[in-house]
Design an enzyme around this catalytic site. Structure first.
Site, mmCIF file in Angstrom:
data_model
loop_
_atom_site.group_PDB
_atom_site.id
_atom_site.type_symbol
_atom_site.label_atom_id
_atom_site.label_comp_id
_atom_site.label_asym_id
_atom_site.label_seq_id
_atom_site.Cartn_x
_atom_site.Cartn_y
_atom_site.Cartn_z
ATOM 1 N N PHE A 90 72.712 84.412 -43.231
ATOM 2 C CA PHE A 90 74.169 84.528 -44.371
ATOM 3 C C PHE A 90 73.757 85.662 -45.395
ATOM 4 O O PHE A 90 73.974 86.212 -46.242
ATOM 5 C CB PHE A 90 74.306 82.887 -44.794
ATOM 6 C CG PHE A 90 74.832 82.181 -43.873
ATOM 7 C CD1 PHE A 90 75.903 81.938 -43.388
ATOM 8 C CD2 PHE A 90 73.342 80.920 -43.281
ATOM 9 C CE1 PHE A 90 76.614 81.665 -43.010
ATOM 10 C CE2 PHE A 90 74.376 79.624 -43.167
ATOM 11 C CZ PHE A 90 75.813 80.432 -42.412
ATOM 12 N N HIS A 105 81.631 74.405 -41.472
ATOM 13 C CA HIS A 105 80.926 75.902 -42.182
ATOM 14 C C HIS A 105 81.804 77.033 -43.184
ATOM 15 O O HIS A 105 82.735 76.540 -43.627
ATOM 16 C CB HIS A 105 81.089 77.101 -40.755
ATOM 17 C CG HIS A 105 80.856 78.501 -40.656
ATOM 18 N ND1 HIS A 105 81.067 79.392 -41.237
ATOM 19 C CD2 HIS A 105 79.155 78.769 -39.846
ATOM 20 C CE1 HIS A 105 79.784 80.002 -41.441
ATOM 21 N NE2 HIS A 105 78.839 79.703 -40.251
ATOM 22 N N TYR A 155 75.002 88.871 -39.245
ATOM 23 C CA TYR A 155 75.785 89.759 -39.176
ATOM 24 C C TYR A 155 75.766 90.839 -38.312
ATOM 25 O O TYR A 155 75.327 91.802 -37.868
ATOM 26 C CB TYR A 155 76.170 90.565 -40.851
ATOM 27 C CG TYR A 155 76.389 89.249 -41.724
ATOM 28 C CD1 TYR A 155 77.354 88.410 -41.433
ATOM 29 C CD2 TYR A 155 75.448 89.244 -42.658
ATOM 30 C CE1 TYR A 155 77.366 87.168 -42.688
ATOM 31 C CE2 TYR A 155 75.082 88.335 -43.785
ATOM 32 C CZ TYR A 155 76.202 87.207 -43.565
ATOM 33 O OH TYR A 155 76.341 86.625 -44.509
ATOM 34 N N ASP A 191 74.289 83.651 -35.905
ATOM 35 C CA ASP A 191 73.997 84.749 -35.408
ATOM 36 C C ASP A 191 73.710 85.909 -36.778
ATOM 37 O O ASP A 191 74.601 85.620 -36.902
ATOM 38 C CB ASP A 191 74.327 85.356 -34.427
ATOM 39 C CG ASP A 191 75.627 85.566 -34.073
ATOM 40 O OD1 ASP A 191 76.580 85.340 -35.200
ATOM 41 O OD2 ASP A 191 76.130 86.431 -32.722
#
Length: 223
Positions: free
Chosen positions: A78, A188, A67, A65
């Protein structure tokens, strides 16, 4: 809430947008933005689609989701706008990218629009979030919409590279036809996962370009 998708995506996703769950989702998002501080700014919710058309899509990166800090989310997973401090996960992405592609020059901006313009769909599973509350809009059925996007890309295109980083993204990739597409998985890039040895060394960036070259597509200029 007014839908402002790239015209091509709007046509491609018209059946999905007309479904009752999506209409309810938009009403719920509108209410959240009226009553809470949410990100990204409302006009940037669908930026991933506006910056990368369906026809041009050749790589898909799936985030969780946006920031959730003030001034960070810009609608691309990102990514942050120019001048915003590069978040830890993106810094680790850049470190792996530089190691993989054998360069010492880390990017100084966290804005990934240049990737999107080359055909990288930077898609979060949930396209909105409440301030300072990660994954706070998970319950709002964004997953139904983004699952449908991923499945339609899988069904209607060939030779797309899907980058699935972390267990959450791995689950989003269950409906991808791996006989038609390249799926690359790793941990991740968040500091916790990266420091456990699940991120660094995956060499995804060079693998993407090798595959695209083999498929007769132009490679991604990651820098």
């Amino acid at each position: 809430m007014q839908i402002k998708l790239n015209s091509e995506w709007n046509s491609f996703l018209s059946d999905e947008i007309e479904k009752p769950y999506f209409q309810d989702l938009m009403k719920g998002v509108e209410k959240e933005y009226q009553n809470q501080t949410c990100f990204p700014p409302k006009e940037l919710i669908f930026s991933a689609f506006d910056h990368c058309s369906f026809e041009n899509t050749k790589v898909v990166i799936i985030g969780q989701d946006p920031y959730h800090g003030e001034g960070e989310a810009n609608g691309l997973c990102f990514s942050v706008n120019d001048g915003v401090r590069i978040p830890p996960s993106l810094r680790n992405i850049y470190r792996e990218m530089c190691d993989d592609l054998d360069t010492i020059f880390l990017p100084t901006s966290g804005n990934l629009e240049s990737w999107a313009k080359q055909g990288v769909l930077l898609l979060n599973a949930s396209l909105t979030v409440r301030k300072d509350t990660p994954n706070s809009h998970k319950h709002m059925k964004w997953n139904l919409f983004t699952d449908a996007v991923i499945q339609k890309i899988s069904e209607e295109k060939d030779g797309v590279v899907f980058l699935l980083w972390g267990a959450f993204a791995h689950k989003k990739g269950l409906k991808i036809d791996r006989n038609k597409h390249l799926v690359l998985e790793s941990g991740h890039p968040s500091p916790m996962s990266a420091n456990m040895g699940k991120w660094f060394g995956n060499k995804h960036f060079s693998q993407v370009n090798a595959y695209l070259k083999k498929e007769g597509e132009s490679e991604i200029s990651w820098f």
